[in-house]
Design a protein around this motif. Structure first.
Motif, PDB file in Angstrom:
ATOM      1  N   VAL A 171       0.847  -1.201   0.000  1.00 33.96           N
ATOM      2  CA  VAL A 171       0.000   0.000   0.000  1.00 33.96           C
ATOM      3  C   VAL A 171       0.880   1.248   0.000  1.00 33.96           C
ATOM      4  CG1 VAL A 171      -1.561   1.341   1.463  1.00 33.96           C
ATOM      5  CG2 VAL A 171      -2.002  -1.075   1.092  1.00 33.96           C
ATOM      6  N   GLN A 172       1.924   1.218   0.827  1.00 26.54           N
ATOM      7  CA  GLN A 172       2.812   2.389   0.898  1.00 26.54           C
ATOM      8  C   GLN A 172       3.541   2.587  -0.424  1.00 26.54           C
ATOM      9  OE1 GLN A 172       4.946   1.287   4.448  1.00 26.54           O
ATOM     10  NE2 GLN A 172       3.776   2.700   5.702  1.00 26.54           N
ATOM     11  N   GLU A 173       3.903   1.477  -1.076  1.00 29.73           N
ATOM     12  CA  GLU A 173       4.586   1.585  -2.368  1.00 29.73           C
ATOM     13  C   GLU A 173       3.662   2.229  -3.404  1.00 29.73           C
ATOM     14  OE1 GLU A 173       6.486  -2.053  -3.499  1.00 29.73           O
ATOM     15  OE2 GLU A 173       6.579  -1.411  -5.582  1.00 29.73           O
ATOM     16  N   ARG A 174       2.404   1.772  -3.406  1.00 33.71           N
ATOM     17  CA  ARG A 174       1.433   2.364  -4.347  1.00 33.71           C
ATOM     18  C   ARG A 174       1.277   3.854  -4.047  1.00 33.71           C
ATOM     19  NH1 ARG A 174      -1.189  -2.646  -4.379  1.00 33.71           N
ATOM     20  NH2 ARG A 174      -2.471  -2.244  -2.550  1.00 33.71           N
ATOM     21  N   GLU A 175       1.222   4.178  -2.751  1.00 35.07           N
ATOM     22  CA  GLU A 175       1.058   5.574  -2.347  1.00 35.07           C
ATOM     23  C   GLU A 175       2.256   6.403  -2.813  1.00 35.07           C
ATOM     24  OE1 GLU A 175      -1.493   6.897  -1.323  1.00 35.07           O
ATOM     25  OE2 GLU A 175      -1.124   8.551   0.062  1.00 35.07           O
ATOM     26  N   LEU A 176       3.450   5.843  -2.640  1.00 34.47           N
ATOM     27  CA  LEU A 176       4.653   6.570  -3.055  1.00 34.47           C
ATOM     28  C   LEU A 176       4.659   6.801  -4.558  1.00 34.47           C
ATOM     29  CD1 LEU A 176       7.579   5.047  -0.957  1.00 34.47           C
ATOM     30  CD2 LEU A 176       6.744   7.387  -0.930  1.00 34.47           C
ATOM     31  N   VAL A 177       4.299   5.749  -5.303  1.00 35.74           N
ATOM     32  CA  VAL A 177       4.258   5.876  -6.767  1.00 35.74           C
ATOM     33  C   VAL A 177       3.256   6.956  -7.154  1.00 35.74           C
ATOM     34  CG1 VAL A 177       3.562   4.697  -8.897  1.00 35.74           C
ATOM     35  CG2 VAL A 177       5.030   3.542  -7.255  1.00 35.74           C
ATOM     36  N   SER A 178       2.114   6.942  -6.481  1.00 29.54           N
ATOM     37  CA  SER A 178       1.067   7.916  -6.780  1.00 29.54           C
ATOM     38  C   SER A 178       1.526   9.336  -6.436  1.00 29.54           C
ATOM     39  CB  SER A 178      -0.193   7.531  -5.989  1.00 29.54           C
ATOM     40  OG  SER A 178      -1.050   8.596  -5.865  1.00 29.54           O
ATOM     41  N   LEU A 179       2.174   9.475  -5.276  1.00 28.98           N
ATOM     42  CA  LEU A 179       2.663  10.802  -4.884  1.00 28.98           C
ATOM     43  C   LEU A 179       3.739  11.286  -5.835  1.00 28.98           C
ATOM     44  CD1 LEU A 179       2.856  10.358  -1.000  1.00 28.98           C
ATOM     45  CD2 LEU A 179       1.304  11.847  -2.238  1.00 28.98           C
ATOM     46  N   LEU A 180       4.617  10.358  -6.238  1.00 35.09           N
ATOM     47  CA  LEU A 180       5.683  10.731  -7.169  1.00 35.09           C
ATOM     48  C   LEU A 180       5.086  11.216  -8.484  1.00 35.09           C
ATOM     49  CD1 LEU A 180       8.724  10.817  -7.680  1.00 35.09           C
ATOM     50  CD2 LEU A 180       8.571   8.501  -8.571  1.00 35.09           C
ATOM     51  N   ARG A 181       4.047  10.510  -8.943  1.00 36.67           N
ATOM     52  CA  ARG A 181       3.409  10.901 -10.199  1.00 36.67           C
ATOM     53  C   ARG A 181       2.791  12.299 -10.073  1.00 36.67           C
ATOM     54  NH1 ARG A 181      -0.215   6.448 -11.713  1.00 36.67           N
ATOM     55  NH2 ARG A 181      -1.832   7.662 -10.759  1.00 36.67           N
ATOM     56  N   GLU A 182       2.159  12.541  -8.922  1.00 38.60           N
ATOM     57  CA  GLU A 182       1.580  13.878  -8.695  1.00 38.60           C
ATOM     58  C   GLU A 182       2.654  14.959  -8.724  1.00 38.60           C
ATOM     59  OE1 GLU A 182      -0.829  14.395  -5.148  1.00 38.60           O
ATOM     60  OE2 GLU A 182      -1.500  12.349  -5.439  1.00 38.60           O
ATOM     61  N   VAL A 183       3.774  14.656  -8.037  1.00 40.46           N
ATOM     62  CA  VAL A 183       4.866  15.642  -7.996  1.00 40.46           C
ATOM     63  C   VAL A 183       5.384  15.890  -9.402  1.00 40.46           C
ATOM     64  CG1 VAL A 183       7.247  16.001  -7.212  1.00 40.46           C
ATOM     65  CG2 VAL A 183       5.535  15.135  -5.622  1.00 40.46           C
ATOM     66  N   GLN A 184       5.529  14.797 -10.176  1.00 40.70           N
ATOM     67  CA  GLN A 184       6.039  14.952 -11.548  1.00 40.70           C
ATOM     68  C   GLN A 184       5.070  15.765 -12.407  1.00 40.70           C
ATOM     69  OE1 GLN A 184       6.616  10.803 -12.376  1.00 40.70           O
ATOM     70  NE2 GLN A 184       8.826  10.918 -12.110  1.00 40.70           N
ATOM     71  N   GLU A 185       3.766  15.514 -12.214  1.00 42.01           N
ATOM     72  CA  GLU A 185       2.775  16.272 -12.991  1.00 42.01           C
ATOM     73  C   GLU A 185       2.825  17.747 -12.626  1.00 42.01           C
ATOM     74  OE1 GLU A 185      -0.850  14.220 -12.177  1.00 42.01           O
ATOM     75  OE2 GLU A 185      -0.393  12.565 -13.544  1.00 42.01           O
TER      76      GLU A 185
ATOM     77  N   GLY B 107      -8.851  -6.369  -2.931  1.00 39.23           N
ATOM     78  CA  GLY B 107      -9.042  -6.483  -1.493  1.00 39.23           C
ATOM     79  C   GLY B 107      -7.762  -6.656  -0.706  1.00 39.23           C
ATOM     80  N   LYS B 108      -6.665  -6.940  -1.409  1.00 36.37           N
ATOM     81  CA  LYS B 108      -5.406  -7.212  -0.730  1.00 36.37           C
ATOM     82  C   LYS B 108      -4.938  -5.998   0.087  1.00 36.37           C
ATOM     83  CE  LYS B 108      -1.168  -9.526  -2.058  1.00 36.37           C
ATOM     84  NZ  LYS B 108      -0.254  -9.628  -3.185  1.00 36.37           N
ATOM     85  N   GLY B 109      -5.152  -4.824  -0.507  1.00 41.58           N
ATOM     86  CA  GLY B 109      -4.732  -3.597   0.165  1.00 41.58           C
ATOM     87  C   GLY B 109      -5.498  -3.341   1.450  1.00 41.58           C
TER      88      GLY B 109
END
Lengths: 427, 138
Positions: A171-185, B107-109
């Protein structure tokens, strides 16, 4: 608890009784069922089914915590009514605490017909669950049952905790990827805005006019996309006017200041007929209209009569004017106070004369204050020498200065905005 | 200066229909945590859990909503209610037991979101999934 206590007595004699054999088989089947149980709830159900079918129908309930800190929830029971039992037992409660030291507690305070509470542990100091039984079992059988159940429960709890930890990482990895994408945008938007601002600033400053009898060179090197330096070159009749300014700071805020300065400059340029008067008028325009906006800047102005070589110069706390006369470069100090600070400032105009072949050079401190790798500044003496040399060799002095400053800095950019405006009088 | 909890907006609902709504939901949660004076690490945990729920809605249910609510009982904190009318999460018990290997990751998350928060409830069936998360201020 000790494993395998039940059958040991029979093994000593070398002959297994039918009862013992049956129990060994049923425990083996029980362990196989535990091995394939997926969740803690499945483990509890398997244990209760085993207790019901193989241990004389003993009523049993099993509680287990979701992790090592959670209270114990009722997972499974053979009692007729699940609702009649406590649904949760506190980990910090007295029963759980007693079980940690005593392992077995008789007559526990729990609704239902259970008379014995047994600790299910993964280590000697940690409970993973609690089993309740209605009747006492043979201690050897109870030991074996508890050992198998707590081992299976501990493994499921550990799996669940590990699965949660892994899920948190995902979950944290997805969040980081998402935040990075936002920063890049956002970065792309800011970059695009800055590029547009740079183009706007470049167009606003404009190219110097073509003047017969004088060749003009401008080098404009903002530190970022936009800069806090400003130049203006205009021809009005025979009067060639050079104006250079340096707003405090750099970047976007300083570049905005330059736009205000340019706006005021354009308004007063024609009517101010001497450099000192021009600086006074620019100061009045900024200090009066943008009071409190912290628009503080240095500036120099030179008027050159291209027909006669008469030169007028005024400065507001700006680096000196560099003149090359008769092949010799010297500085003309202008002094003056910072602009934009207060109203009614007065600026002197100095009158000089140049001859054809001489050079008039204005610059900002971005060149002279460039630090080298050792911390030493580029300095005014070095600038004077480079300009004199370039002037003598009839090459572009600003370009030579720019290259020398970059070489001195040892980097691909300087540490401040840098601007150079030069005129080779006589073309 | 820390804002008094009484000044905090009571609740805010964010409709999840676009990917950008995930960012809005996360921001709303983080803002409320900040206004409630929660620690920065807890702000990040709440924001991360909201992102996960909102992303799940966007990817699997397509549309839904996230409500971020100031919580006073049983303890002061923040409550997040994510709901949608998507296909639901099959085998939710198994998913939450940590033993289920989902092919889609569906659902894994939730396991991770649960770990990040203090309270977790879920009801999921085809046509209706509701997840309630809470993080207490202290």
């Amino acid at each position: 608890m000790t494993q395998g206590a039940g059958p040991s007595a029979s093994r000593e004699s070398g002959v297994e009784s039918p009862t013992t054999l049956r129990r060994l088989r049923s425990f083996a089947a029980f362990r196989r069922a535990l091995r394939v149980a997926e969740s803690a709830e499945d483990v509890a159900n398997v244990t209760i089914a085993f207790a019901s079918s193989e241990l004389g129908g003993t009523q049993m309930s099993i509680y287990c915590g979701e992790d090592y800190a959670a209270d114990f929830d009722l997972l499974a029971t053979s009692a007729a009514s699940r609702d009649a039992l406590s649904q949760r037992i506190e980990r910090e409660g007295s029963l759980a605490q007693r079980l940690l030291t005593e392992a077995v507690v008789r007559d526990p305070e729990i609704v239902g017909s259970h008379s014995v509470a047994v600790a299910l542990r993964d280590t000697s100091e940690r409970l993973v669950g609690i089993a309740f039984l209605a009747d006492d079992l043979d201690p050897a059988i109870l030991d074996e049952l508890v050992f198998d159940t707590e081992t299976a429960l501990a493994a499921r709890v550990m799996n669940r905790v590990r699965a949660e930890e892994l899920a948190v990482l995902e979950v944290q990895e997805r969040e980081l990827v998402s935040l990075l994408r936002e920063v890049q945008e956002r970065d792309a938007i800011i970059q695009k805005d800055l590029e547009e601002a740079r183009e706007f600033q470049r167009r606003t400053l404009g190219d110097p006019p073509r003047v017969e009898g004088a060749s003009i060179e401008v080098v404009y090197r903002p530190l970022g996309q936009v800069g806090g330096d400003l130049y203006a070159v205009s021809l009005n009749g025979n009067r060639l006017r050079l104006f250079i300014a340096d707003a405090t700071g750099h970047g976007v805020s300083a570049s905005l200041t330059t736009m205000f300065i340019k706006s005021v400059y354009d308004t007063v340029n024609v009517s101010a007929n001497a450099p000192g008067l021009l600086l006074e008028a620019v100061n009045e325009g900024i200090a009066r209209n943008y009071k409190g906006a912290q628009m503080v800047f240095t500036a120099s102005c030179v008027d050159l009569d291209v027909a006669t070589g008469e030169l007028a110069f005024s400065s507001a706390a700006h680096p000196p004017l560099c003149l090359v006369r008769g092949g010799k470069a010297t500085y003309v100090e202008g002094g003056g106070a910072l602009l934009g600070v207060r109203l009614k400032m007065r600026f002197e105009t100095q009158h000089l004369r140049v001859a054809k072949g001489d050079g008039i050079y204005l610059f900002t401190d971005g060149f002279t204050e460039t630090p080298g790798p050792g911390g030493e500044q580029f300095g005014e003496e070095r600038l004077l020498s480079i300009v004199e040399d370039a002037h003598a060799r009839k090459i572009l002095a600003g370009k030579a200065l720019d290259e020398a400053a970059l070489a001195f800095a040892g980097r691909s950019e300087l540490s401040d905005d840098a601007t150079f405006v030069g005129v080779h009088y006589g073309g | 200066m820390m804002q008094a909890a009484s000044d905090v907006q009571e609740s805010i609902e964010i409709r999840i229909t676009l990917e950008g709504d995930v960012v809005r939901a996360r921001g709303a949660g983080r803002d409320m945590c900040r206004a409630l004076g929660m620690s920065e690490i807890n702000q990040v945990k709440v924001a991360t859990a909201i992102s996960e729920l909102a992303r799940n809605i966007f990817h699997y249910a397509k549309t839904g909503s996230v409500v971020v609510r100031k919580l006073t009982t049983p303890k002061a904190g923040i409550e997040i209610v994510a709901s949608d009318s998507g296909p639901g999460i099959p085998d939710i018990k198994l998913v939450l037991s940590g033993t289920y290997k989902s092919k889609t990751g569906m659902g894994k998350g939730l396991l991770g979101a649960r770990r990040l928060m203090d309270h977790f409830e879920i009801e999921s069936a085809p046509g209706r999934t509701v997840v309630v998360l809470r993080k207490y201020a202290k």
